[in-house]
Write a protein that holds these residues in place. Structure first.
Motif, PDB file in Angstrom:
ATOM      1  N   TRP A  15      -7.521   0.503   8.567  1.00  0.00           N
ATOM      2  CA  TRP A  15      -9.057   0.590  10.301  1.00  0.00           C
ATOM      3  C   TRP A  15      -8.224   2.653   9.920  1.00  0.00           C
ATOM      4  CZ3 TRP A  15     -11.633  -0.626  14.023  1.00  0.00           C
ATOM      5  CH2 TRP A  15     -11.484  -1.935  14.182  1.00  0.00           C
ATOM      6  N   TYR A  16      -7.062   2.982   9.639  1.00  0.00           N
ATOM      7  CA  TYR A  16      -7.968   4.314   9.350  1.00  0.00           C
ATOM      8  C   TYR A  16      -8.779   4.319   8.581  1.00  0.00           C
ATOM      9  CZ  TYR A  16      -2.371   3.515  10.596  1.00  0.00           C
ATOM     10  OH  TYR A  16      -1.443   3.196  11.556  1.00  0.00           O
ATOM     11  N   ALA A  17      -8.970   3.895   7.161  1.00  0.00           N
ATOM     12  CA  ALA A  17      -9.818   5.010   6.623  1.00  0.00           C
ATOM     13  C   ALA A  17     -11.152   4.198   7.151  1.00  0.00           C
ATOM     14  CB  ALA A  17     -10.253   3.216   5.594  1.00  0.00           C
ATOM     15  N   PHE A  18     -11.358   2.718   7.784  1.00  0.00           N
ATOM     16  CA  PHE A  18     -12.441   3.090   8.317  1.00  0.00           C
ATOM     17  C   PHE A  18     -12.851   3.586   9.622  1.00  0.00           C
ATOM     18  CE2 PHE A  18     -14.569   1.109  11.738  1.00  0.00           C
ATOM     19  CZ  PHE A  18     -15.928  -0.463  10.942  1.00  0.00           C
ATOM     20  N   ILE A  19     -12.102   4.266  10.663  1.00  0.00           N
ATOM     21  CA  ILE A  19     -12.478   4.753  11.253  1.00  0.00           C
ATOM     22  C   ILE A  19     -13.237   6.303  10.620  1.00  0.00           C
ATOM     23  CG2 ILE A  19     -11.901   6.415  13.278  1.00  0.00           C
ATOM     24  CD1 ILE A  19     -10.267   3.824  13.959  1.00  0.00           C
ATOM     25  N   ALA A  20     -11.967   6.531   9.388  1.00  0.00           N
ATOM     26  CA  ALA A  20     -12.304   8.123   8.932  1.00  0.00           C
ATOM     27  C   ALA A  20     -14.116   7.922   8.586  1.00  0.00           C
ATOM     28  CB  ALA A  20     -10.988   8.008   8.189  1.00  0.00           C
ATOM     29  N   LEU A  78      -7.907 -14.095  -8.260  1.00  0.00           N
ATOM     30  CA  LEU A  78      -6.866 -13.468  -6.752  1.00  0.00           C
ATOM     31  C   LEU A  78      -8.153 -14.312  -6.140  1.00  0.00           C
ATOM     32  CD1 LEU A  78      -7.046  -9.459  -6.961  1.00  0.00           C
ATOM     33  CD2 LEU A  78      -5.200 -10.935  -6.800  1.00  0.00           C
ATOM     34  N   ALA A  79      -9.126 -15.507  -7.142  1.00  0.00           N
ATOM     35  CA  ALA A  79      -9.986 -15.717  -5.934  1.00  0.00           C
ATOM     36  C   ALA A  79      -9.488 -16.516  -4.520  1.00  0.00           C
ATOM     37  CB  ALA A  79     -10.648 -16.683  -6.465  1.00  0.00           C
ATOM     38  N   ASP A  80      -8.410 -16.687  -4.850  1.00  0.00           N
ATOM     39  CA  ASP A  80      -7.920 -17.684  -3.255  1.00  0.00           C
ATOM     40  C   ASP A  80      -7.717 -16.686  -2.129  1.00  0.00           C
ATOM     41  OD1 ASP A  80      -9.457 -19.982  -3.768  1.00  0.00           O
ATOM     42  OD2 ASP A  80      -7.932 -20.698  -5.378  1.00  0.00           O
ATOM     43  N   THR A  81      -7.096 -14.808  -2.736  1.00  0.00           N
ATOM     44  CA  THR A  81      -5.665 -14.813  -1.986  1.00  0.00           C
ATOM     45  C   THR A  81      -6.783 -13.613  -0.138  1.00  0.00           C
ATOM     46  OG1 THR A  81      -5.838 -13.152  -4.599  1.00  0.00           O
ATOM     47  CG2 THR A  81      -4.876 -12.076  -2.242  1.00  0.00           C
ATOM     48  N   GLN A  82      -5.943 -13.764  -0.198  1.00  0.00           N
ATOM     49  CA  GLN A  82      -6.363 -13.143   1.902  1.00  0.00           C
ATOM     50  C   GLN A  82      -5.897 -11.907   1.705  1.00  0.00           C
ATOM     51  OE1 GLN A  82      -7.010 -15.390   4.895  1.00  0.00           O
ATOM     52  NE2 GLN A  82      -7.762 -16.512   2.746  1.00  0.00           N
ATOM     53  N   ILE A  83      -6.527 -10.735   2.066  1.00  0.00           N
ATOM     54  CA  ILE A  83      -6.200  -9.725   3.170  1.00  0.00           C
ATOM     55  C   ILE A  83      -6.526  -8.947   4.097  1.00  0.00           C
ATOM     56  CG2 ILE A  83      -7.041  -8.388   0.763  1.00  0.00           C
ATOM     57  CD1 ILE A  83      -9.138  -7.476   1.871  1.00  0.00           C
ATOM     58  N   ILE A  84      -5.636  -8.017   4.790  1.00  0.00           N
ATOM     59  CA  ILE A  84      -5.796  -7.915   5.618  1.00  0.00           C
ATOM     60  C   ILE A  84      -6.786  -6.697   6.179  1.00  0.00           C
ATOM     61  CG2 ILE A  84      -4.799  -7.405   8.025  1.00  0.00           C
ATOM     62  CD1 ILE A  84      -1.952  -8.333   6.966  1.00  0.00           C
ATOM     63  N   PHE A  85      -8.097  -7.071   6.859  1.00  0.00           N
ATOM     64  CA  PHE A  85      -8.362  -6.255   7.090  1.00  0.00           C
ATOM     65  C   PHE A  85      -9.040  -5.830   8.515  1.00  0.00           C
ATOM     66  CE2 PHE A  85     -12.944  -4.265   7.002  1.00  0.00           C
ATOM     67  CZ  PHE A  85     -13.331  -3.498   6.460  1.00  0.00           C
ATOM     68  N   LEU A  86      -8.659  -4.978   8.802  1.00  0.00           N
ATOM     69  CA  LEU A  86      -8.871  -4.292  10.408  1.00  0.00           C
ATOM     70  C   LEU A  86      -8.382  -5.538  11.132  1.00  0.00           C
ATOM     71  CD1 LEU A  86     -12.940  -3.255  10.662  1.00  0.00           C
ATOM     72  CD2 LEU A  86     -10.888  -1.901   9.815  1.00  0.00           C
ATOM     73  N   GLY A  87      -7.696  -5.720  10.761  1.00  0.00           N
ATOM     74  CA  GLY A  87      -6.359  -6.502  11.744  1.00  0.00           C
ATOM     75  C   GLY A  87      -6.892  -8.165  11.319  1.00  0.00           C
TER      76      GLY A  87
END
Lengths: 499, 650
Positions: free
Chosen positions: A411-416, B208-217
Motif C-alpha cells: 500500500w505504501y508504494a502504491f500511494i507513493a 513460483l507459479a503457484d505462489t501467493q503474495i499480499i498486494f494491497l491487503g
C-alpha cells in the motif's frame, strides 16, 4: 587521518571570512560591495575544497565516527567540544559547503542592498550548517541547530519580499514549538546518560516510556524542519519571501537537518520508539506526498509551487527511513542528496527570471523557450530530475525509497507512486506556462538568456544531477556501510524486523 | 566480431544527439542533418551486422557497462543484452529511424529549428535502443521513460501551438499512469525474485507459479499480479484501450515523428515488453488472458473510430492503435513470434503510410483534413503509388501459398494462432480481429479515395501549389515500401515457419502445450481464407461508399444517429477522463490549499497562536521595530536560557 582539525577548520573558516568582511571592508559603495562578494566567494570556495579532503581522509568501511576532535569545553558539566563525521553526516557537510559558493554567485546577481551584510550572513549560515552536521556533543549540536535560525531569520527579514514579517513569524512559531521540546528532551537524555556526548547516547537504551516521550519531542522538531504534513505551512511562505540564495540554502540544506535528525537521533538513539511510531511517520509522509502534490497543482506562484514540491519530495525521505530496510534507508539518503541539488537548481532557475522581471507570478511569463533557449534547456533538465526521470538523480532515490516502502507494505508504494504521476503533472504544467505558447509580453521578450555567472551556478549542479543519476555508486559507497550498520543495529535493538 | 557493433548500434545516435543538441546554432542546419543522419546510418548498418551475427549465426551478446543502482541484494547495472528478439528490434528501430532522419531533411527543410529536431529524433532513438537492449527491468524502465520524454518533446516540437502543448502533456501524463503500474511491477518482482535481472526472474518463475503474495491487503497469485502490473505499463506506452487517449492527440507532432515514434517504434514497446517477459507471462495464464482480451477490444474499438475520422493522420493513428491490439492478443495467446512478426511488418508499412501521408500534407501546403483533398493522384503519382502499397500491406492482401504483402503473413498468423489456441479469449480475439480486418480495409480505401480520387475539394490556391515531393522525401520511402511488399514473404520462415525454433533460440519462451504458432498451421482452411475475404469486401464497400454512391456515408451516419456520434467522438473517453481526473485533481488541489492549508492548519495552528500573541503583545507594550519575530526570537532564547539555568542549578 590528518594531523590537523579539518572539521573545525571547515566549520570556522566561513566565520573567519565573515569577520574579515566585517573588519576589512569599511564603508559603503560599489568597490566595497565587490570586495565583500569576492571575499565571500573565495572563502566559501576554499571551504568547499578543504571539505572535499574529508572525503579523502574518510574510510567508508569504518562505520563509526571518524576525524574525531575531542576537547574539554565546560568540564564542570561534562560538556565537551566533540566533532566527527560518519558516512551519513559527511555528505551533509559536503552539500553545505558545495551550495554556499553557488549561493554567493546567485547573490552577486540578485542582492543589491546591504550586500556586505548579506555576504556575512551567508558565511555565518555556512559555519552553522557545517557545525550541525559535525557536532557530536549534544549541547554543541543544539547551539548550531538553533543558531542557524538567526542568519536565516535575518536573510528573510532584511532581504525578503513584501510579506517577510509574516513569513519569518510563521517560521518562528513552528520552530519555537520544536526547539523547546527538543531542548527539554536533550536535557532529559543527558541527565539519564550522564554525558553530553552523542556517541554515548547511541545504543545507551532509554526506558520504554521515557523513550516514547523523548521520541515525540524530537519528532516535533524534525517534523517541522523536514517539513512533514501538517507542519509544513511555514515553508511556502518562507520560500516565497526569502531571496533566491536564502531559498537555495533553505531547500538545499536546512530541510535536510530534519532528515539527518531523524536518522541520527530518532532512529539511532531511540530505535524502539522509532519502529513503534513508524506507521505514524509513514502515514504522514504519504499524506504529504499526495496532498502537497495536489496543492502544487493549484499554485500560481513559482516559488510556492516548488516549495510544495519540496514537501512532497521530503515525504519520500521519511517514507524511506521509516520503512526500516536497506533500499528504504539508502533511498532516503539518495533523495536527500538529489533534492539538495535539484531544488537548489530550481530555486536558482526562478531567481534567474525574478532578477530580470521581479515577479514570481507564473502568468506574467510565457513563451520563454523562444527567446531564452539555453535557460529553457537548463530548466527542462532540472524539471525532469524533479519528476524523477531515470538517468537523473531524482530517480535513484525515489525508486529505492519506494522499493523499500513496497517491501514494508505494498500500500505504501502504491500511494507513493501516485505522487510520481502528480509530480509530473504539476511540473509539466509549470513548464508549459513558463516556456511554451507564443511570446506575447514585451518585457518577457526583452529578457536576455543565461549569462556566464548563471552558467557557473548551473553547470556544477547539472553535472551532479546526471552523475548521481547514471553512476551513483561513488556517492552511495560512502554512506552505504554506515547505513547498513545503522539499520542492523536498529532492528536488533528494536527486537525483530519491521514489516 | 572485430568492431564493437553493439556499442555503435546503441550509442551512435546518442553521440549525434549530444553533438547536435549542444552545438545547435553554432553547427548550422546542414551540419546537424549530416551528423545525425550519418551516425544513424552507422547504427543501422551495425544493427544489420548484429542481426546477422546474433539471429542468423546464433550468438547471444552480453556487455556490462557500468554498475547503476545497488542496495542490499538489489544490484542493477547498465548493460547491453542482445539476443534474437533484441536484434530484430535493433534492425526495426535503427532501420526506420535512419529513413525517418533522411526524410526529415526534406520534410523539415523550411523549419527554423532543424538542429533541435534532428537532435530530438536521435535522442529518441537512443532511448529506444536502451529499452530493447536491457538485461533488467530497470534499464528497460529507463528507456521506457526516456522515449516518453523524447515523445513529449517531439509532440511539442512546435511549442507555440497550444494544442501541441496540451497533447504533449497529455501524452506524458497518461504514460506516467502506465509507468505507475510498471514501477509497482518492478517492486513486486524484486520482492518475489530478489532480483530484477531478467535471467534471475526467468530462472525462478517456474517454481513460483503457484505462489501467493499480499498486494494491497489481498492475497493474490504472485506471478499474475506482477505480470498485470507490468502490463499496465505496456498499455500506456502502446496505447491500449483505457490508456490510449494520448495517441491520436500525439499527431500534433511533425509527421516524421508520428511515423517513427507513434507508429513504428515507441508504441510497440509494450509488445516488446510482453514478448521479452514471455518466460514470466507463460507462468501467469490469467494475465495472458487479460492481455488477449484488452488487445482484442483495442483492436476493434480503434478500428471502428478510424472509420469515422477525417484527419488523415488521425485515421492512421487509430489504425496504429488497432494494429497494436492485434499484436497484444497474439502475445495473449502465446503467439509471441507472431506478435513480433506483426510488429516488424507493421513498422515498415505504417511508417510508409505515415510518411506518405506526410508527403500528401507537404503537397497540400499543410492541409490534413481529407474533406479538403481529393483528385490529386495525378499530381503526386509517386506518393499515390506508395500509399497503395502501404494500404495493401495494412489490409493484409495476399493469396495463401502464392504471395502476399507483408501484413498478410503476420496478420493471418496472428488470427490463425488465436483460433488455434482453443481458448475462449482466443476465439473472441479471432472474431473481433476479423471484424477489425474488415474495418481496416474499409478505412484504408476510404482514405485513399477521399485523398486522391474524385473531384478536388481543395481551394485553387492550394491546388496550384500542389507538387510531388522532392527526392529526399521520396527516397527513404523506397526501402520501407520494399519492406511492406517483401518483409512478410522473406521473413515468414523465421517467424511462422520451420526455422522458428532455431532462429529464436531462448529469446522467446512458450510452454510446449500452448505453442499456438505451431498449431496455427493445422487450423481449418476456412479460417485462413476469412481474413482475405474481409479485406476484399472492406475495399469493395469503401469503393461503393466513396466512389460510386457518394451520398451513402452521410445517410449512413445520420441513420445511425447516436451510435455514429459516439464513435465519431471516440466513445467520449476524453470527456470522461477530463471530468473524472483532470478537473477533480485541480479542484482538490485548490480545495486542499485554500481550505486545508490556509483554512484549517494555519487558522488553528500558527495563525491562531500568532493572533493571540500579537493581541497580547500589543496590549503589553508598543511594538518598536514592527517585527514581531524579533520579540519571538528573544523569547525562545529567553526560554532556553531559563531552562538551562534551572537545569544547571538543579
Amino acid at each position: 587521518m590528518p594531523n590537523w582539525p579539518i572539521l573545525s577548520v571547515i566549520t570556522f573558516l566561513p566565520l573567519v571570512g565573515a569577520l574579515l568582511i566585517m573588519l576589512c571592508v569599511r564603508g559603503e559603495g560599489k568597490l566595497q560591495e565587490k570586495a565583500a562578494q569576492q571575499i565571500a566567494l573565495w572563502v566559501s570556495l576554499a571551504t568547499f575544497v578543504i571539505s572535499l579532503l574529508t572525503l579523502k581522509y574518510f574510510d567508508p568501511a569504518n562505520t563509526g565516527f571518524q576525524l574525531v576532535e575531542n576537547l574539554v569545553w565546560i568540564p564542570a558539566y561534562k560538556i565537551a567540544y566533540i566533532k566527527g563525521v560518519d558516512g551519513i553526516s559527511v555528505w551533509f557537510v559536503i552539500i553545505s559547503t558545495f551550495l554556499t559558493p553557488i549561493c554567493v554567485l546567485s547573490a552577486i546577481g540578485g542582492v543589491h542592498k546591504r550586500v556586505k551584510e548579506f555576504m556575512i550572513a551567508l558565511l555565518l549560515l555556512e559555519s552553522m550548517m557545517v557545525g550541525v552536521f559535525t557536532s557530536l556533543d549534544f549541547v554543541l549540536f543544539y547551539l548550531f541547530f538553533e543558531g542557524i535560525l538567526i542568519p536565516m531569520f535575518l536573510i528573510i527579514g532584511i532581504w525578503g519580499g513584501e510579506k517577510r514579517t509574516y513569513a519569518a513569524y510563521k517560521f518562528f512559531l513552528y520552530t519555537f514549538l520544536g526547539s523547546v521540546l527538543m531542548l527539554v528532551a536533550i536535557f532529559a537524555m543527558v541527565q539519564h546518560v550522564g554525558t553530553t556526548d552523542m556517541r554515548a547516547m547511541i545504543g545507551a537504551g532509554f526506558p520504554k516510556e521515557m523513550a516514547v516521550w523523548l521520541w515525540l519531542a524530537f519528532f516535533a522538531s524534525f517534523a517541522v524542519k523536514t517539513p512533514m504534513w501538517p507542519f509544513h505551512t511555514w515553508l511556502p511562505y518562507a520560500h516565497v519571501e526569502a531571496p533566491t540564495a536564502g531559498s537555495v540554502i533553505l531547500a538545499g540544506v536546512l530541510l535536510k537537518m530534519g532528515g539527518y535528525g531523524f536518522i541520527r537521533i530518532a532512529v539511532q538513539m531511540l530505535p524502539e520508539a522509532s519502529v513503534k511510531f513508524a506507521p505514524l511517520v509513514i502515514g504522514l509522509s504519504l499524506i504529504a506526498i499526495i496532498y502537497t502534490s495536489l496543492v502544487a497543482l493549484a499554485q500560481s506562484d513559482m516559488k510556492k509551487l516548488i516549495a510544495y514540491s519540496s514537501v512532497a519530495h521530503m515525504g519520500y525521505v521519511t517514507l524511506g527511513i521509516f520503512s526500516f530496510n536497506q533500499p528504504g534507508l539508502d533511498g532516503a539518503m539518495m533523495v536527500m542528496l538529489s533534492h539538495t541539488f535539484v531544488s537548489a537548481a530550481l530555486f536558482l532557475c526562478v531567481g534567474v527570471v525574478y532578477d530580470r522581471l521581479h515577479t514570481r507570478d507564473i502568468a506574467r511569463y510565457g513563451g520563454m523557450a523562444h527567446n531564452m533557449p539555453k535557460y529553457a534547456l537548463v530548466f527542462m533538465l532540472f524539471m525532469l530530475a524533479s519528476v524523477g526521470l531515470p538517468g537523473t538523480s531524482g530517480f535513484v532515490g525515489e525508486f529505492l525509497s519506494m522499493q523499500g516502502a513496497y517491501l514494508a507494505n505494498s500500500w505504501y508504494a502504491f500511494i507513493a507512486a501516485t505522487g510520481v504521476v502528480l509530480g509530473a503533472a504539476y511540473m509539466l504544467w509549470l513548464y508549459r506556462r513558463l516556456f511554451y505558447g507564443d511570446l506575447t509580453k514585451d518585457d518577457v521578450r526583452a529578457m536576455p538568456d543565461l549569462n556566464a555567472r548563471e552558467y557557473a551556478m548551473f553547470l556544477p549542479l547539472l553535472a551532479l544531477v546526471l552523475w548521481i543519476g547514471i553512476y551513483p555508486a561513488p556517492f552511495r559507497n560512502v554512506f552505504a556501510p554506515t547505513a547498513e550498520k545503522i539499520l542492523s543495529d536498529t532492528l536488533k535493538l528494536a527486537g525483530g524486523s519491521h514489516g | 566480431m572485430t568492431l564493437p557493433l553493439d556499442l555503435i548500434a546503441v550509442f551512435a545516435p546518442l553521440l549525434g544527439a549530444i553533438i547536435v543538441g549542444l552545438g545547435n546554432r553554432a553547427l548550422g542546419d546542414r551540419a546537424a542533418q549530416i551528423i545525425t543522419c550519418a551516425l544513424m546510418l552507422c547504427a543501422a548498418t551495425a544493427s544489420v551486422m548484429l542481426f546477422n551475427y546474433v539471429a542468423l549465426e546464433h550468438h547471444v551478446l552480453d556487455r556490462m557497462l557500468l554498475p547503476w543502482i545497488q542496495s542490499g541484494t538489489l544490484n542493477v547495472s547498465w548493460a547491453l543484452h542482445i539476443d534474437t528478439l533484441t536484434a530484430v528490434m535493433l534492425v526495426v528501430v535503427n532501420g526506420v529511424s535512419s529513413m525517418v532522419h533522411i526524410y526529415s531533411v526534406g520534410y523539415m527543410s523550411h523549419d527554423k529549428s532543424i538542429p533541435r529536431f534532428m537532435a530530438y529524433l536521435s535522442l529518441f532513438s537512443f532511448f529506444m535502443l536502451m529499452l530493447v537492449t536491457s538485461s533488467n527491468l530497470l534499464q528497460m524502465f529507463f528507456g521506457w521513460e526516456g522515449v516518453g520524454v523524447a515523445s513529449y518533446l517531439l509532440i511539442n516540437f512546435w511549442f507555440h501551438k497550444t494544442s501541441a502543448n496540451n497533447a504533449s502533456i497529455k501524452a506524458f501524463l497518461v504514460n506516467r499512469v502506465g509507468d505507475f503500474g510498471f514501477m509497482l511491477g518492478i517492486f513486486g518482482c524484486y520482492l518475489l525474485f530478489d532480483s530484477i535481472q531478467f535471467t534471475d526472474i526467468f530462472a525462478r518463475a517456474p517454481q513460483l507459479a503457484d505462489t501467493q503474495i499480499i498486494f494491497l491487503g489481498h492475497n493474490l497469485p504472485a506471478l499474475t499480479t506482477v505480470c498485470l502490473l507490468l502490463f499496465v505499463g505496456a498499455m500506456g506506452k502502446s496505447a491500449q484501450l483505457g490508456l490510449h487517449t494520448w495517441l491520436p492527440d500525439a499527431m500534433e507532432g511533425p509527421t516524421p515523428v508520428s511515423a517513427l515514434i507513434h507508429a513504428a517504434t515507441m508504441v510497440t514497446a509494450g509488445v516488446f515488453m510482453v514478448s521479452r517477459l514471455s518466460p514470466l507471462f507463460e507462468y501467469a495464464p490469467s494475465a495472458l488472458a487479460v492481455v488477449a482480451v484488452v488487445g482484442a477490444l483495442t483492436c476493434i474499438v480503434a478500428a471502428s473510430i478510424g472509420l469515422t475520422q477525417f484527419d488523415i493522420k488521425r485515421v492512421i493513428a487509430y489504425s496504429t492503435m488497432s494494429q497494436l491490439g492485434y499484436m497484444f492478443f497474439a502475445a495473449g495467446v502465446s503467439a509471441y513470434s507472431a506478435a513480433v512478426f506483426h510488429l516488424m511488418t507493421h513498422a515498415f508499412f505504417k511508417a510508409l503510410l505515415f510518411l506518405g501521408a506526410g508527403s500528401v500534407i507537404h503537397a497540400m501546403s499543410g492541409e490534413q483534413d481529407m474533406r479538403k483533398m481529393g483528385g490529386i493522384w495525378k499530381i503526386i503519382p509517386k506518393t499515390y503509388t506508395l500509399m497503395w502499397i502501404g494500404s495493401l500491406a495494412l489490409a493484409g492482401i495476399g493469396i495463401d501459398g502464392v504471395f502476399g504483402f507483408a501484413g498478410f503473413y503476420s496478420k493471418d498468423l496472428i488470427l490463425e494462432s488465436a483460433i488455434a489456441s482453443g481458448t475462449w479469449y482466443g476465439q473472441l480475439a479471432y472474431v473481433l480481429g476479423l471484424a477489425a480486418a474488415f474495418m481496416t480495409a474499409f478505412y484504408s480505401w476510404r482514405l485513399i479515395i477521399m485523398t486522391f480520387h474524385g473531384k478536388s475539394r481543395a481551394d485553387h490556391h492550394t491546388l496550384d501549389h500542389a507538387h510531388e515531393s522532392p527526392l529526399v522525401i521520396l527516397l527513404p520511402l523506397v526501402p520501407l515500401a520494399l519492406g511492406a511488399v517483401f518483409a512478410g514473404y522473406c521473413a515468414w520462415n523465421w517467424f511462422g515457419g520451420e526455422g522458428r525454433a532455431v532462429f529464436w533460440g531462448h529469446a522467446l519462451f512458450v510452454v510446449p502445450e500452448r505453442d499456438t504458432v505451431a498449431a496455427a498451421e493445422h487450423v481449418d482452411e476456412i479460417y485462413k481464407w476469412l481474413p482475405l475475404l474481409m479485406g476484399v469486401s472492406g475495399i469493395t464497400l469503401a469503393y461503393v461508399f466513396y466512389a460510386v454512391k457518394t451520398d451513402w456515408p452521410a445517410k449512413c451516419a445520420s441513420s445511425l444517429g447516436a451510435a455514429y456520434r459516439a464513435v465519431y467522438n471516440k466513445y467520449y473517453f476524453d470527456e470522461a477522463y477530463d471530468y473524472l481526473f483532470v478537473r477533480t485533481a485541480r479542484k482538490l488541489g485548490d480545495f486542499l490549499w485554500k481550505r486545508g492549508d490556509d483554512g484549517f492548519i494555519d487558522r488553528f495552528g500558527p495563525d491562531g497562536v500568532a493572533g493571540a500573541v500579537v493581541r497580547l503583545a500589543q496590549r503589553a507594550s508598543a511594538i518598536e521595530t514592527g517585527y514581531v519575530y524579533h520579540y519571538a526570537f528573544a523569547m525562545v532564547i529567553g526560554v532556553a536560557v531559563f531552562i538551562s539555568w534551572f537545569w544547571l542549578k538543579g
